[in-house]
Design a protein around this motif. Sequence first.
Motif, PDB file in Angstrom:
ATOM      1  N   HIS A  14      -5.734   4.845  38.362  1.00 39.42           N
ATOM      2  CA  HIS A  14      -4.842   5.222  37.714  1.00 39.42           C
ATOM      3  C   HIS A  14      -4.884   6.637  37.309  1.00 39.42           C
ATOM      4  O   HIS A  14      -5.895   7.309  37.116  1.00 39.42           O
ATOM      5  N   ASP A  40     -12.103   8.481  32.110  1.00 44.61           N
ATOM      6  CA  ASP A  40     -11.013   7.292  32.178  1.00 44.61           C
ATOM      7  C   ASP A  40      -9.779   8.424  32.373  1.00 44.61           C
ATOM      8  O   ASP A  40      -9.095   8.571  31.601  1.00 44.61           O
ATOM      9  N   ASN A  41      -9.199   8.537  33.663  1.00 48.48           N
ATOM     10  CA  ASN A  41      -9.760   7.907  34.783  1.00 48.48           C
ATOM     11  C   ASN A  41     -10.080   8.792  36.110  1.00 48.48           C
ATOM     12  O   ASN A  41     -10.206   8.609  37.198  1.00 48.48           O
ATOM     13  N   GLU A  55      -0.463   3.595  33.669  1.00 54.58           N
ATOM     14  CA  GLU A  55      -1.411   2.318  33.267  1.00 54.58           C
ATOM     15  C   GLU A  55      -1.665   2.410  31.778  1.00 54.58           C
ATOM     16  O   GLU A  55      -1.736   1.347  31.053  1.00 54.58           O
ATOM     17  N   GLU A  56      -1.948   3.608  31.042  1.00 50.04           N
ATOM     18  CA  GLU A  56      -2.216   3.511  29.505  1.00 50.04           C
ATOM     19  C   GLU A  56      -1.375   3.160  28.776  1.00 50.04           C
ATOM     20  O   GLU A  56       0.114   3.583  28.869  1.00 50.04           O
ATOM     21  N   LEU A  92       1.340  -0.313  32.179  1.00 45.60           N
ATOM     22  CA  LEU A  92       1.108  -0.827  33.745  1.00 45.60           C
ATOM     23  C   LEU A  92       2.628  -0.586  34.801  1.00 45.60           C
ATOM     24  O   LEU A  92       2.655  -1.513  35.699  1.00 45.60           O
ATOM     25  N   VAL A 122      -9.437  -2.370  41.359  1.00 42.99           N
ATOM     26  CA  VAL A 122      -9.002  -1.370  40.458  1.00 42.99           C
ATOM     27  C   VAL A 122     -10.308  -0.463  40.234  1.00 42.99           C
ATOM     28  O   VAL A 122     -11.365  -1.169  39.628  1.00 42.99           O
ATOM     29  N   ASP A 163     -11.704   1.907  37.473  1.00 40.00           N
ATOM     30  CA  ASP A 163     -11.126   2.369  36.193  1.00 40.00           C
ATOM     31  C   ASP A 163     -12.217   2.463  35.242  1.00 40.00           C
ATOM     32  O   ASP A 163     -13.086   1.826  34.972  1.00 40.00           O
ATOM     33  N   SER A 175      -7.716  -5.687  29.757  1.00 37.17           N
ATOM     34  CA  SER A 175      -6.394  -5.059  30.156  1.00 37.17           C
ATOM     35  C   SER A 175      -6.358  -3.887  30.987  1.00 37.17           C
ATOM     36  O   SER A 175      -6.630  -2.990  30.514  1.00 37.17           O
ATOM     37  N   THR A 176      -6.055  -4.279  32.316  1.00 34.93           N
ATOM     38  CA  THR A 176      -6.288  -3.202  33.233  1.00 34.93           C
ATOM     39  C   THR A 176      -4.895  -3.536  34.424  1.00 34.93           C
ATOM     40  O   THR A 176      -4.373  -4.520  34.281  1.00 34.93           O
ATOM     41  N   ASP A 177      -5.140  -2.570  35.449  1.00 37.04           N
ATOM     42  CA  ASP A 177      -4.065  -2.739  36.248  1.00 37.04           C
ATOM     43  C   ASP A 177      -4.097  -4.065  37.052  1.00 37.04           C
ATOM     44  O   ASP A 177      -3.099  -4.566  37.677  1.00 37.04           O
ATOM     45  N   ALA A 186     -11.145  -5.131  38.345  1.00 34.48           N
ATOM     46  CA  ALA A 186     -11.461  -3.843  37.880  1.00 34.48           C
ATOM     47  C   ALA A 186     -13.055  -3.666  37.834  1.00 34.48           C
ATOM     48  O   ALA A 186     -13.576  -4.311  37.201  1.00 34.48           O
TER      49      ALA A 186
END
Length: 425
Positions: free
Chosen positions: A116, A143-144, A177-178, A183, A204, A206, A368-370, A383
Amino acid sequence: MGPGPPVRAVSRDEFSLSESQSSRSAQQQVAGIAELRRIHEAFAWFRSHARQLEDLQLEVTAIPAPPWGEASRSQWLGQRFTDLALSGVHQDEIGNVFGIRPGSDPNAPYIALSAHLDTVFPVGTAIEVRRDGNKLYGPGISDNSSGIIALLGIAAAMHHAAIPNRAPILFIGDVGEEGEGDLRGMRHIYQQPKWSANIASLIVLDGAGTDTIIAEGLGSRRYEVTIRGHGGHSWSDFGAANPIIGLARVIDRFTRTPVPATPKTTFNIGIISGGTSVNSIPESATMRVDTRSSSVEELDRLERALHDAVDQVIPELTGRKPQELLTAEVRIIGNRPAADLPVDSQLLKMIRAVDSQLNNMAKIQRASTDANVPLSLGREAIAIGAGGAGGGAHTIHEWFDPAGRDLGLKRILLLALALAGVSDE
Ligand SMILES: [Zn+2]
């Protein structure tokens, strides 16, 4: 996901035998790739270009990328993709950036690597980047920016070593993403059939590190609750319905909702606002609520509890006179799906085999990520970190230590190639 084995009844012994056979073959496949001369060349490239990667990392961190303001960073990444001879380099309509390393099999679906582009830092944040001793400093440096640099490092090393990947590798820099970006970049990608139907696995990248595998998506839903009333003077209009009192009662009721320890489920009231002065009955009051769980059912249950609390409180405070009328609105301001990668998935087997090949210890974690987006669609995604170490994430004191970055890059490269396959020369 790839085609699974035909469904039939198997005995427990038979099942564990085929399980161990398939993880053994994953191990053999990874070991075979790790032996290739071209892979050694790529690994050597990571070591000899450590300083250049650090310089690039400082450069990209200095380009502001606030939520909904990633345009200059998207442009920068597109230029780097072009410099690295990726094909089909372009941006989509919301600023996601794509570049492809073609494979020898034109019909194979993509193995995708994504990072991201956005940071949590709002427009106007002073972005100062510096190198101090062995560490790099700057908001978003880990990040990131570390994920973005891993994309470039992998693409550059594959190009330099002329690695003959079988399936094409799709490199993605995605927006939003954030936080309240929610997302949006990855959602948009998986809404396009040309991507969603053709990405076999998504890796992913991250943040820093090599010690985690995020294969379980943490779901969250966020709400803004606003209660409105007539307002008035605290003395002369005494008795008019008060939105702050209404909101306080909603909070009291909602936060009494029991939540299970397993699956872990949480709620938070993070922001509350409203009112004009101490001697005014307010016209409105608002709060923001965050709920999280690995279970969609629990998120649904908390959503019902929030609506129930509102539905009970409003009639309690609403009378017959206009000044006693209260209204409420519950608006969803964030919705991240929850889902897990199946334990028998090819992707999980391969990352385990890669970690064992590199003598790397990693634990499965939930976040919680992409990766939440494809996981919620039943697609394969994980991820992982981009190597090195980082700290102070989401603060302006964020740092990144590049020591050990090459382990992270080797891990990403081996995983991508184990999934894509390498052609015979
Ligand atoms: Zn991140």
